[in-house]
Design a protein around this motif. Structure first.
Motif, short mmCIF file in Angstrom:
data_model
loop_
_atom_site.label_atom_id
_atom_site.label_comp_id
_atom_site.label_asym_id
_atom_site.label_seq_id
_atom_site.Cartn_x
_atom_site.Cartn_y
_atom_site.Cartn_z
N MET A 108 -54.46 69.03 22.47
CA MET A 108 -54.07 70.01 23.49
C MET A 108 -52.83 69.54 24.24
O MET A 108 -51.92 70.34 24.52
N TRP A 109 -52.78 68.25 24.56
CA TRP A 109 -51.62 67.72 25.28
C TRP A 109 -50.36 67.79 24.40
O TRP A 109 -49.28 68.17 24.89
N VAL A 110 -50.49 67.44 23.12
CA VAL A 110 -49.34 67.48 22.22
C VAL A 110 -48.80 68.91 22.11
O VAL A 110 -47.59 69.14 22.17
N ASN A 111 -49.70 69.88 21.96
CA ASN A 111 -49.25 71.27 21.85
C ASN A 111 -48.70 71.80 23.17
O ASN A 111 -47.79 72.63 23.17
N HIS A 112 -49.25 71.32 24.28
CA HIS A 112 -48.70 71.67 25.59
C HIS A 112 -47.26 71.14 25.69
O HIS A 112 -46.35 71.84 26.15
N GLY A 149 -51.73 75.96 35.82
CA GLY A 149 -52.80 75.36 36.61
C GLY A 149 -54.17 75.79 36.12
O GLY A 149 -55.12 74.98 36.09
N PHE A 150 -54.30 77.05 35.71
CA PHE A 150 -55.56 77.54 35.15
C PHE A 150 -55.90 76.79 33.87
O PHE A 150 -57.06 76.39 33.65
N LEU A 151 -54.90 76.56 33.02
CA LEU A 151 -55.13 75.79 31.80
C LEU A 151 -55.57 74.37 32.11
O LEU A 151 -56.51 73.85 31.50
N LEU A 152 -54.94 73.75 33.09
CA LEU A 152 -55.31 72.38 33.46
C LEU A 152 -56.73 72.32 34.04
O LEU A 152 -57.45 71.34 33.82
N LEU A 153 -57.12 73.35 34.77
CA LEU A 153 -58.49 73.43 35.26
C LEU A 153 -59.48 73.37 34.11
O LEU A 153 -60.48 72.64 34.14
N LEU A 154 -59.18 74.11 33.05
CA LEU A 154 -60.06 74.13 31.89
C LEU A 154 -60.06 72.79 31.17
O LEU A 154 -61.11 72.34 30.68
N VAL A 155 -58.91 72.14 31.13
CA VAL A 155 -58.83 70.82 30.48
C VAL A 155 -59.75 69.83 31.17
O VAL A 155 -60.45 69.04 30.52
N THR A 156 -59.80 69.87 32.50
CA THR A 156 -60.63 68.92 33.24
C THR A 156 -62.12 69.17 33.05
O THR A 156 -62.93 68.28 33.34
N THR A 157 -62.50 70.34 32.57
CA THR A 157 -63.92 70.64 32.38
C THR A 157 -64.43 70.25 31.00
O THR A 157 -65.63 70.41 30.73
N VAL A 158 -63.56 69.76 30.13
CA VAL A 158 -63.97 69.42 28.77
C VAL A 158 -65.08 68.37 28.77
O VAL A 158 -65.95 68.37 27.89
N THR A 159 -65.10 67.49 29.75
CA THR A 159 -66.13 66.45 29.79
C THR A 159 -67.54 67.04 29.96
O THR A 159 -68.51 66.45 29.46
N PHE A 160 -67.66 68.18 30.62
CA PHE A 160 -68.98 68.76 30.86
C PHE A 160 -69.64 69.25 29.57
O PHE A 160 -70.76 68.84 29.25
N ALA A 220 -68.21 75.84 22.58
CA ALA A 220 -67.30 76.76 21.90
C ALA A 220 -66.73 77.79 22.87
O ALA A 220 -65.55 78.16 22.78
N GLY A 221 -67.56 78.24 23.81
CA GLY A 221 -67.09 79.23 24.78
C GLY A 221 -65.96 78.71 25.64
O GLY A 221 -65.03 79.45 25.97
N LEU A 222 -66.02 77.43 26.00
CA LEU A 222 -64.93 76.85 26.79
C LEU A 222 -63.62 76.94 26.03
O LEU A 222 -62.58 77.29 26.59
N PHE A 223 -63.67 76.68 24.71
CA PHE A 223 -62.43 76.69 23.95
C PHE A 223 -61.94 78.11 23.65
O PHE A 223 -60.76 78.30 23.37
N VAL A 224 -62.83 79.08 23.72
CA VAL A 224 -62.37 80.48 23.69
C VAL A 224 -61.46 80.73 24.88
O VAL A 224 -60.36 81.29 24.76
N VAL A 225 -61.91 80.30 26.06
CA VAL A 225 -61.13 80.51 27.29
C VAL A 225 -59.86 79.66 27.28
O VAL A 225 -58.79 80.12 27.72
N ILE A 226 -59.95 78.43 26.76
CA ILE A 226 -58.75 77.57 26.69
C ILE A 226 -57.71 78.19 25.78
O ILE A 226 -56.52 78.21 26.10
N ASN A 227 -58.15 78.71 24.62
CA ASN A 227 -57.19 79.34 23.71
C ASN A 227 -56.53 80.55 24.39
O ASN A 227 -55.32 80.77 24.28
N PHE A 228 -57.34 81.32 25.14
CA PHE A 228 -56.78 82.46 25.87
C PHE A 228 -55.75 81.99 26.89
O PHE A 228 -54.71 82.63 27.08
N ALA A 229 -56.03 80.85 27.56
CA ALA A 229 -55.10 80.32 28.55
C ALA A 229 -53.77 79.93 27.90
O ALA A 229 -52.70 80.15 28.48
N TYR A 230 -53.83 79.34 26.70
CA TYR A 230 -52.60 79.01 25.99
C TYR A 230 -51.82 80.27 25.63
O TYR A 230 -50.59 80.32 25.74
N ILE A 231 -52.54 81.29 25.16
CA ILE A 231 -51.88 82.56 24.82
C ILE A 231 -51.20 83.14 26.05
O ILE A 231 -50.04 83.58 25.99
#
Length: 219
Positions: A74-78, A97-108, A130-141
């Motif tokens: 994720m960091w490399v593609n960012h 900032g919304f994308l970074l918020l999602l990144v910090t939740t990956v540990t959960f 999987a649902g978290l990464f649906v939202v993360i992919n949307f944030a990248y888009i």
């Protein structure tokens, strides 16, 4: 291969934003190690006991490696995205900032998967993952759309062909993560496998390898 030009130091307006983002990625990837637990001494009476306790924790090792690789990709593609961006705007900063918020939740969800992967609750844990990464992919888009819409934040020389190519890559992942989310309720292992495949895909994308055929389109 579509070439991506580089900016010389000091030309971009996004230096502070990139530095802040890098810091958040660094903290998120560091926090993953706290999911690895040392067996309590009172349960260990021999070298064999320690080896057995460590072996039992294999889901934690798997999820740690998977999530570390995920955040790294994720960091490399960012970084790759920002290599095409020259300017910033208030909407762009908030979406970042919304994308970074999602990144910090990956540990959960990582902790959920490592704890419940071998239990009857695995479906829910993997669905959340999987649902978290649906939202993360949307944030990248969304982040890419804000930057690339009318080319108003992109650096000079970024071609429409490159913009289209990157857009197709981001949109390709979204339905795949939806499939992983749905499949999680029937086969959690397959759901995790789909997510893992997608991070291999993003890793190859970060190397500028041409993964999608020219005929692939959004319509």
């Amino acid at each position: 291969m579509i070439e991506e030009q580089r900016e010389s130091p000091g030309e971009k307006e996004t230096g502070r934003l990139e530095a802040f983002s890098d810091g958040v990625f660094a903290v998120a990837i560091t926090l993953l190690v706290f999911d690895l637990k040392v067996p309590p001494p009172e349960t260990i009476h021999s070298a064999g006991d320690l080896a057995n306790q460590l072996a039992i924790q294999w889901p934690s090792y798997m999820s740690f490696f998977l999530s570390f690789a995920t955040i790294l990709v994720m960091w490399v593609n960012h970084h790759k995205m920002f290599s095409l961006i020259h300017k910033s705007s208030m909407p762009f900063m908030f979406v970042n900032g919304f994308l970074l918020l999602l990144v910090t939740t990956v540990t959960f969800p990582t902790s959920l998967v490592s704890t419940y992967l071998l239990t009857p609750a695995a479906e829910t844990a993997c669905a959340i993952y999987a649902g978290l990464f649906v939202v993360i992919n949307f944030a990248y888009i969304l982040l890419w759309w804000v930057a690339a819409h009318w080319h108003h934040l992109l650096k000079e020389g970024v071609s429409p062909a490159l913009v289209k190519h990157r857009t197709l890559q981001y949109f390709f992942g979204f339905p795949c993560y939806i499939v992983a989310l749905v499949v999680a309720f029937w086969n959690p292992g397959v759901s995790i496998a789909i997510c893992s495949f997608l991070w291999i895909f993003w890793g190859l994308v970060s190397l500028d390898l041409k993964i999608l055929p020219d005929s692939f389109s959004l319509t």
